[in-house]
Write an enzyme that holds these catalytic residues in place. Structure first.
Site, PDB file in Angstrom:
ATOM      1  N   SER A   1       0.990  -1.152  -0.054  1.00  0.00           N
ATOM      2  CA  SER A   1       0.097  -0.104  -0.136  1.00  0.00           C
ATOM      3  C   SER A   1       0.963   1.313  -0.019  1.00  0.00           C
ATOM      4  O   SER A   1       1.881   1.216   0.647  1.00  0.00           O
ATOM      5  CB  SER A   1      -0.985  -0.056   1.307  1.00  0.00           C
TER       6      SER A   1
ATOM      7  N   TYR B   1      -1.741  -1.132  10.969  1.00  0.00           N
ATOM      8  CA  TYR B   1      -2.214  -1.692   9.588  1.00  0.00           C
ATOM      9  C   TYR B   1      -0.977  -1.209   8.644  1.00  0.00           C
ATOM     10  O   TYR B   1      -0.363  -2.438   7.843  1.00  0.00           O
ATOM     11  CB  TYR B   1      -3.524  -1.215   9.002  1.00  0.00           C
TER      12      TYR B   1
ATOM     13  N   LYS C   1       1.993  -3.668   6.838  1.00  0.00           N
ATOM     14  CA  LYS C   1       2.528  -3.653   5.140  1.00  0.00           C
ATOM     15  C   LYS C   1       4.073  -3.467   5.314  1.00  0.00           C
ATOM     16  O   LYS C   1       4.712  -4.005   4.418  1.00  0.00           O
ATOM     17  CB  LYS C   1       1.765  -2.567   4.467  1.00  0.00           C
TER      18      LYS C   1
HETATM   19  N1  UFG Z   1     -13.203  10.731   3.464  1.00  0.00           N
HETATM   20  C1  UFG Z   1     -14.319  11.427   3.699  1.00  0.00           C
HETATM   21  N2  UFG Z   1     -15.635  10.962   4.471  1.00  0.00           N
HETATM   22  C2  UFG Z   1     -15.804   9.568   4.429  1.00  0.00           C
HETATM   23  C3  UFG Z   1     -14.526   8.822   4.041  1.00  0.00           C
HETATM   24  C4  UFG Z   1     -13.508   9.385   3.552  1.00  0.00           C
HETATM   25  O1  UFG Z   1     -14.204  12.662   3.650  1.00  0.00           O
HETATM   26  O2  UFG Z   1     -16.618   9.109   4.963  1.00  0.00           O
HETATM   27  C5  UFG Z   1     -12.088  11.207   2.925  1.00  0.00           C
HETATM   28  C6  UFG Z   1     -10.801  11.135   3.709  1.00  0.00           C
HETATM   29  O3  UFG Z   1     -10.786  12.137   4.606  1.00  0.00           O
HETATM   30  C7  UFG Z   1      -9.735  10.852   2.676  1.00  0.00           C
HETATM   31  C8  UFG Z   1     -10.512  10.352   1.505  1.00  0.00           C
HETATM   32  O4  UFG Z   1     -11.869  10.355   1.744  1.00  0.00           O
HETATM   33  O5  UFG Z   1      -9.264  12.278   2.473  1.00  0.00           O
HETATM   34  C9  UFG Z   1     -10.254   8.778   1.054  1.00  0.00           C
HETATM   35  O6  UFG Z   1     -10.545   8.237   2.176  1.00  0.00           O
HETATM   36  P1  UFG Z   1     -10.472   6.500   2.237  1.00  0.00           P
HETATM   37  O7  UFG Z   1     -10.799   6.309   3.456  1.00  0.00           O
HETATM   38  O8  UFG Z   1     -11.251   6.300   1.074  1.00  0.00           O
HETATM   39  O9  UFG Z   1      -9.117   6.286   1.931  1.00  0.00           O
HETATM   40  P2  UFG Z   1      -7.650   6.587   2.614  1.00  0.00           P
HETATM   41  O10 UFG Z   1      -6.808   7.323   1.675  1.00  0.00           O
HETATM   42  O11 UFG Z   1      -7.852   7.197   3.926  1.00  0.00           O
HETATM   43  O12 UFG Z   1      -7.261   5.040   2.833  1.00  0.00           O
HETATM   44  C10 UFG Z   1      -6.717   4.233   1.699  1.00  0.00           C
HETATM   45  C11 UFG Z   1      -6.931   2.797   2.182  1.00  0.00           C
HETATM   46  C12 UFG Z   1      -6.057   2.274   3.264  1.00  0.00           C
HETATM   47  C13 UFG Z   1      -4.693   2.877   2.954  1.00  0.00           C
HETATM   48  C14 UFG Z   1      -4.423   4.349   2.753  1.00  0.00           C
HETATM   49  C15 UFG Z   1      -3.238   4.694   2.417  1.00  0.00           C
HETATM   50  O13 UFG Z   1      -8.384   2.643   2.395  1.00  0.00           O
HETATM   51  O14 UFG Z   1      -6.350   0.958   3.425  1.00  0.00           O
HETATM   52  O15 UFG Z   1      -5.375   4.709   1.473  1.00  0.00           O
HETATM   53  O16 UFG Z   1      -2.940   6.026   2.084  1.00  0.00           O
HETATM   54  F1  UFG Z   1      -3.879   2.585   4.082  1.00  0.00           F
END
Ligand code: UFG
Length: 344
Positions: free
Chosen positions: A125, A150, A154
């Site tokens: 990741s 998590y 990785k």
């Molecule tokens: N977000 C919102 N509202 C929500 C969910 C997410 O505003 O209800 C925003 C988050 O703040 C973030 C973006 O949408 O800015 C993406 O969030 P995600 O949870 O979809 O993805 P992340 O980038 O946080 O996480 C993903 C993977 C993880 C991994 C990570 C690495 O899900 O497994 O990328 O950067 F670790």
């Protein structure tokens, strides 16, 4: 090749099984169904016409894992997806994450060593980079201290693979995914979060279909063009195809080094508001959302330098953000017809 896909009923795993079968490979799935459904096997068969061989057990069970490898002497390569993946849950239950994600990898490597299997593709990741100092982030960018157990699993898995690769003469490719979203165009398989989704795109589609009252946008005071965080969203089918390319690279011994790492993204970053706008554009709906406080642990911005994957792996993402949102929406609508328990 005969390819073992661990976590093959999961989100990325199931899409990869479809692409492998469509390229003529034989697939064996091992999954404990802890975060997926057995019906995915039938859904895969509906798309490809081939029902993959499936074994349900937990790869952290050393004895079962040993017996499994003994019973499968003709595996040519492994694609290892099976792992826990929720950042927040890993903060609350770190030991559960270390035990699950590391024990399973160690048992697989033991099976490889004992049975003369040398090829493995590993699900890593972009979380290993943390908040990078320079963007876009290259494979050579430093791996920063992990922000979550998590992410740490990785990083540790990559190190375990690197040492095992040297010691046992393995061929290893670690793929660092950015943000996989979307679903198969058939709408037979897609992301299936149990309970309230953590990730942005399933939260958007569940809000649009009426399962969630509204989407919370976690912060608009970041140093990004519109203040919301930026990510490199990637169509899951593009990602699945990268695994076929990677495993065939191992088969043809095209590797430059026995242990290789590739970034998998589109190379373009989009903000949360841009993702919402794309969803509204393709669905014709207005999404109910509200700006709230930042989510602890979120990084501000990250997107991939994909030049190494493009030139060396010979893989490039073809789908754009609208395709990702269109397929995610089609999948959500198909799911609604199924009335699955645990989604509401
Ligand atoms: N977000 C919102 N509202 C929500 C969910 C997410 O505003 O209800 C925003 C988050 O703040 C973030 C973006 O949408 O800015 C993406 O969030 P995600 O949870 O979809 O993805 P992340 O980038 O946080 O996480 C993903 C993977 C993880 C991994 C990570 C690495 O899900 O497994 O990328 O950067 F670790």
């Amino acid at each position: 090749m005969k390819i073992l896909v661990t976590g093959g009923t999961g989100y990325i795993g199931s899409h990869t099984v479809v692409e492998l079968q469509q390229q003529g490979h034989q697939v064996v799935i091992v999954d404990n169904l802890s975060n997926s459904r057995g019906e995915v096997i039938d859904a895969i068969a509906k798309i490809t016409g081939i029902k993959p061989e499936f074994y349900q057990f937990d790869l952290t069970d050393a004895e079962k894992s040993k017996q499994f490898f003994k019973s499968q002497p003709d595996i040519d390569a492994i694609i290892h997806f099976a792992a826990y993946k929720a950042v927040g849950e890993s903060m609350a239950e770190p030991l559960m994450y270390y035990r699950n994600n590391l024990d399973s990898l160690i048992n697989i490597l033991q099976g490889m060593k004992d049975n003369g299997i040398s090829r493995i593709v590993f699900s890593s990741s972009c979380t290993v980079y943390g908040q990078p100092d320079e963007l876009p982030v290259k494979e050579t960018s430093p791996v920063k201290e992990a922000w979550s157990p998590y992410g740490n699993t990785k990083q540790m898995s990559e190190q375990i693979l690197k040492f095992a690769c040297d010691a046992y003469a393995l061929q290893v490719i670690a793929l660092r995914y950015f943000n996989p979203v979307g679903a198969h165009e058939s709408a037979q398989i897609g992301e299936l979060p149990m309970g309230v989704p953590n990730n942005l795109v399933p939260y958007i589609t569940q809000t649009a279909i009426g399962i969630r009252p509204r989407l919370m946008v976690f912060g608009n005071d970041y140093s990004t063009p519109d203040g919301t965080p930026v990510r490199d969203y990637l169509h899951v089918v593009d990602l699945a195809k990268a695994h076929v390319t990677a495993v065939e690279r191992l088969q043809t011994e095209a590797q430059k080094m026995p242990y290789e790492v590739f970034n998998l993204g589109t190379g373009t970053g989009y903000s949360v508001l841009e993702v919402i706008r794309a969803f509204e554009r393709v669905s014709g709906l207005k999404l109910n959302f509200k700006i709230t406080a930042r989510r602890p642990g979120d990084i501000e911005k990250v997107w991939a330098d994909t030049s190494f994957a493009n030139s060396e792996l010979g893989w490039k993402a073809v789908y754009g953000l609208d395709d990702m949102m269109r397929s995610a929406w089609k999948w959500e609508q198909a799911l609604m017809q199924q009335k699955l328990p645990g989604r509401y």
